[in-house]
Design an enzyme around this catalytic site. Sequence first.
Site, PDB file in Angstrom:
ATOM      1  N   CYS A 117     -41.556   1.968  26.642  1.00 45.13           N
ATOM      2  CA  CYS A 117     -41.715   0.615  26.112  1.00 45.13           C
ATOM      3  C   CYS A 117     -42.940   0.516  25.198  1.00 45.13           C
ATOM      4  CB  CYS A 117     -41.890  -0.381  27.244  1.00 45.13           C
ATOM      5  SG  CYS A 117     -40.572  -0.318  28.433  1.00 45.13           S
TER       6      CYS A 117
ATOM      7  N   ARG B 113     -41.831   6.001  20.260  1.00 47.71           N
ATOM      8  CA  ARG B 113     -42.057   6.119  21.702  1.00 47.71           C
ATOM      9  C   ARG B 113     -40.745   6.253  22.458  1.00 47.71           C
ATOM     10  NH1 ARG B 113     -47.362   3.816  22.720  1.00 47.71           N
ATOM     11  NH2 ARG B 113     -46.867   3.249  24.836  1.00 47.71           N
TER      12      ARG B 113
ATOM     13  N   TRP C 104     -37.436   0.725  27.058  1.00 51.16           N
ATOM     14  CA  TRP C 104     -36.859   2.012  27.487  1.00 51.16           C
ATOM     15  C   TRP C 104     -36.466   1.779  28.938  1.00 51.16           C
ATOM     16  CZ3 TRP C 104     -37.926   6.211  30.842  1.00 51.16           C
ATOM     17  CH2 TRP C 104     -37.389   7.441  30.467  1.00 51.16           C
TER      18      TRP C 104
ATOM     19  N   ASN D  51     -45.110  -4.013  29.470  1.00 47.93           N
ATOM     20  CA  ASN D  51     -44.975  -2.550  29.619  1.00 47.93           C
ATOM     21  C   ASN D  51     -45.422  -2.200  31.016  1.00 47.93           C
ATOM     22  OD1 ASN D  51     -44.403  -2.147  27.000  1.00 47.93           O
ATOM     23  ND2 ASN D  51     -46.229  -0.947  26.526  1.00 47.93           N
ATOM     24  N   GLY D  52     -44.760  -1.237  31.632  1.00 50.40           N
ATOM     25  CA  GLY D  52     -45.182  -0.818  32.970  1.00 50.40           C
ATOM     26  C   GLY D  52     -44.108  -1.185  33.974  1.00 50.40           C
TER      27      GLY D  52
ATOM     28  N   GLU E 161     -42.523  27.381  24.189  1.00 45.08           N
ATOM     29  CA  GLU E 161     -42.628  26.236  23.287  1.00 45.08           C
ATOM     30  C   GLU E 161     -41.498  26.266  22.249  1.00 45.08           C
ATOM     31  OE1 GLU E 161     -43.911  23.496  23.313  1.00 45.08           O
ATOM     32  OE2 GLU E 161     -43.901  22.814  21.242  1.00 45.08           O
TER      33      GLU E 161
ATOM     34  N   LYS F  10     -38.768  23.287  21.817  1.00 44.44           N
ATOM     35  CA  LYS F  10     -38.489  22.618  20.537  1.00 44.44           C
ATOM     36  C   LYS F  10     -36.994  22.644  20.266  1.00 44.44           C
ATOM     37  CE  LYS F  10     -41.161  20.749  19.915  1.00 44.44           C
ATOM     38  NZ  LYS F  10     -42.263  20.746  20.802  1.00 44.44           N
TER      39      LYS F  10
ATOM     40  N   GLU G 165     -34.999  20.321  22.662  1.00 38.76           N
ATOM     41  CA  GLU G 165     -35.300  18.900  22.430  1.00 38.76           C
ATOM     42  C   GLU G 165     -34.522  18.328  21.255  1.00 38.76           C
ATOM     43  OE1 GLU G 165     -39.681  19.282  22.019  1.00 38.76           O
ATOM     44  OE2 GLU G 165     -39.795  17.427  23.156  1.00 38.76           O
TER      45      GLU G 165
ATOM     46  N   HIS H  64     -34.776  40.658  35.496  1.00 39.25           N
ATOM     47  CA  HIS H  64     -34.755  40.181  36.886  1.00 39.25           C
ATOM     48  C   HIS H  64     -33.836  38.978  37.055  1.00 39.25           C
ATOM     49  CE1 HIS H  64     -37.881  43.004  37.759  1.00 39.25           C
ATOM     50  NE2 HIS H  64     -38.654  42.488  36.812  1.00 39.25           N
TER      51      HIS H  64
ATOM     52  N   LYS I  86     -41.528   9.729  23.426  1.00 34.17           N
ATOM     53  CA  LYS I  86     -42.711  10.512  23.059  1.00 34.17           C
ATOM     54  C   LYS I  86     -43.830  10.319  24.070  1.00 34.17           C
ATOM     55  CE  LYS I  86     -45.423  12.200  19.386  1.00 34.17           C
ATOM     56  NZ  LYS I  86     -44.964  13.583  19.547  1.00 34.17           N
TER      57      LYS I  86
HETATM   58  C1  G6P Z   1     -42.998  13.736  26.444  1.00 30.23           C
HETATM   59  C2  G6P Z   1     -42.688  14.201  25.024  1.00 30.23           C
HETATM   60  C3  G6P Z   1     -43.099  15.658  24.855  1.00 30.23           C
HETATM   61  C4  G6P Z   1     -44.564  15.830  25.236  1.00 30.23           C
HETATM   62  C5  G6P Z   1     -44.830  15.349  26.669  1.00 30.23           C
HETATM   63  C6  G6P Z   1     -46.320  15.325  26.996  1.00 30.23           C
HETATM   64  O1  G6P Z   1     -42.148  14.355  27.340  1.00 30.23           O
HETATM   65  O2  G6P Z   1     -41.317  14.034  24.729  1.00 30.23           O
HETATM   66  O3  G6P Z   1     -42.918  16.037  23.494  1.00 30.23           O
HETATM   67  O4  G6P Z   1     -44.921  17.185  25.122  1.00 30.23           O
HETATM   68  O5  G6P Z   1     -44.361  14.003  26.794  1.00 30.23           O
HETATM   69  O6  G6P Z   1     -46.944  14.391  26.163  1.00 30.23           O
HETATM   70  P1  G6P Z   1     -48.505  14.290  25.986  1.00 30.23           P
HETATM   71  O7  G6P Z   1     -48.721  13.063  25.153  1.00 30.23           O
HETATM   72  O8  G6P Z   1     -49.070  14.135  27.363  1.00 30.23           O
HETATM   73  O9  G6P Z   1     -48.965  15.515  25.323  1.00 30.23           O
END
Ligand code: G6P
Length: 579
Positions: free
Chosen positions: A2, A27, A70, A96-97, A452, A456, A459, A475, A574
């Site tokens: 949110c 977000r 959200w 929010n929250g 990573e 990516k 995602e 393994h 995000k």
């Molecule tokens: C969410 C995002 C990720 C991010 C993670 C941690 O899951 O979708 O892309 O890596 O949060 O976010 P931060 O702001 O704590 O790095």
Amino acid sequence: MCGIVGYLGYRQAAEVCMEGLLRLEYRGYDSFGIATVSPEIAVFKETGKISAAKDAVHLKGTCGIGHTRWATHGVPSRTNAHPFTDCTGKIAVVHNGIIENYAALKRDLEKRGHTFVSETDTEVIPHLIEEKYTGNLREAVSKILPLLEGAYAILVIAEGTEEIVAARKGSPLVLGVGDREYVFASDGLPILDYTRKVIYLEDGDLAEVTPAGYTIYQGKKPVERKVATLEWDAADVRKGGFAHYMLKEMYEQPEVFSNTINSITENAAALCRIREARSVTVVACGTSANASTVFAYLMESVCGIPTRVVLASEFKYFPTPKNDVVIAVSQSGETADTISALKIAKERGAKTFCVTNVLGSSLTRIAETTLYTRAGPEVSVAATKSFTAQVAAFMEIVNIISGGMLKKAVAEIQRYLPEALDCDVESAVELVKDASTLLYVGRGLSYPISMEGALKMKEISYIHAEGYAAGELKHGPFALLSKETPVVAVCLPGSTYPVMMSNLKEIKARSAPEVVIGCVGDIDAEEIADVFIPLPKVSETAGVILASVVLQMLAYKTAVALGTDVDMPRNLAKSVTVE
Ligand code: G6P
């Protein structure tokens, strides 16, 4: 998750709120809404994309509030979208929250005759205010706050008034202080177009904003809060001719890397407690956890300081050694899991640090020492430049602690990052884009880089991808290998090279097609690879960081080829502000 926006000034509040909500789109949201006072309360709510509904909003007034939702309590729908009003329609609230005790509050309110329309926790707030409101909105809000359990950032407006009352506990809220205008928002981005002067509200703060000015209270007492300056620029949050924010942000990495190196150098004095630590625990989520794992490898191998990475959501199950240093790493500084881990660490007596990209974010209020990455605002949900900035911060921390051991690698990265960004990944995209599973492998520092890379890819392209330490494949994951399961490998000259080459042969023997990111002129790696992506000849440490940029580009171009919503992938947010 949110996002909230509020405006009071001389412009049309609905327009400012809609623009602000667009800035908060990154977000993640499923529905949105705004309310203005003119002098009645008027509300507009919709599901889906904000841009699609922009022309349908005709609310008047220079005081208003807005929200992107959200879904947590109740499905995404127009009814469950904020703002919510009381029974009379004279009070409107965005939130929010999560109000944890909302069910009990709702039952009591219903018994007292209030009618609810949604399944949300938020709707109890306007009804509670309704019971206390006799013309002074601030007083009414301050009376109901003690009843709310959980986390909130709320904005409240009321019919016939020209004011916004805001309160914060546990969820971020920033007040932009412009010239005859005020903008509230969950972060600085919606504020940038109007002013760079901001106040980061603290937990327990209640702010009252009217055309005459603003006052912030803790309980009944007015308090002074520092006015900070947003370092970011409005141009930073525009696409600037790029097809996607993600691509723009990737191209910013050379600058971001150097800016962050400088940021840490300026703060070198703060690092002595890490240097003296018996051991270090790093807590983080997602991409930040992968960057933290790069740090752990460097700390152990270069500085000899035992360093472990614990996923922030799991940290409460790990006892922290006494006097340990705990570093929370988070681009946003607002990730609930990371915040709660750092709070626990502090309670247990750890020396606390945070590495974050957002000035004044929640983590910076908890950590004793803050180290800033200088990535600038990152809009794309998939983290790219913020990852590189975190890696830069970690490399410089290790460099300073070790007395300059990473100087050469840092210089190589600065010199060759632009070249890595221009690498050709088209053939690799062709090889991976129709697969349903991809494995990413590397050893040593290339292992977190592979994790990573896989993150990516999954995602933004929705292809299932996992990162593995190359030695682990035999393994278990070997069972998955076939000509339908491409493997993406980082294989660079250096300590990991000989055994990596053996691993590549084992994979080949099981018919899996290979994309190999290697060093230019490496004939052996080129020969075994189905697609070989050459990087400039640099040290192993620098090479793996350059490889991470290539993996970002591979994920980006694959997602574009598959036609996904690159900047806002499905189901993701995000900034994840719930545990
Ligand atoms: C969410 C995002 C990720 C991010 C993670 C941690 O899951 O979708 O892309 O890596 O949060 O976010 P931060 O702001 O704590 O790095």
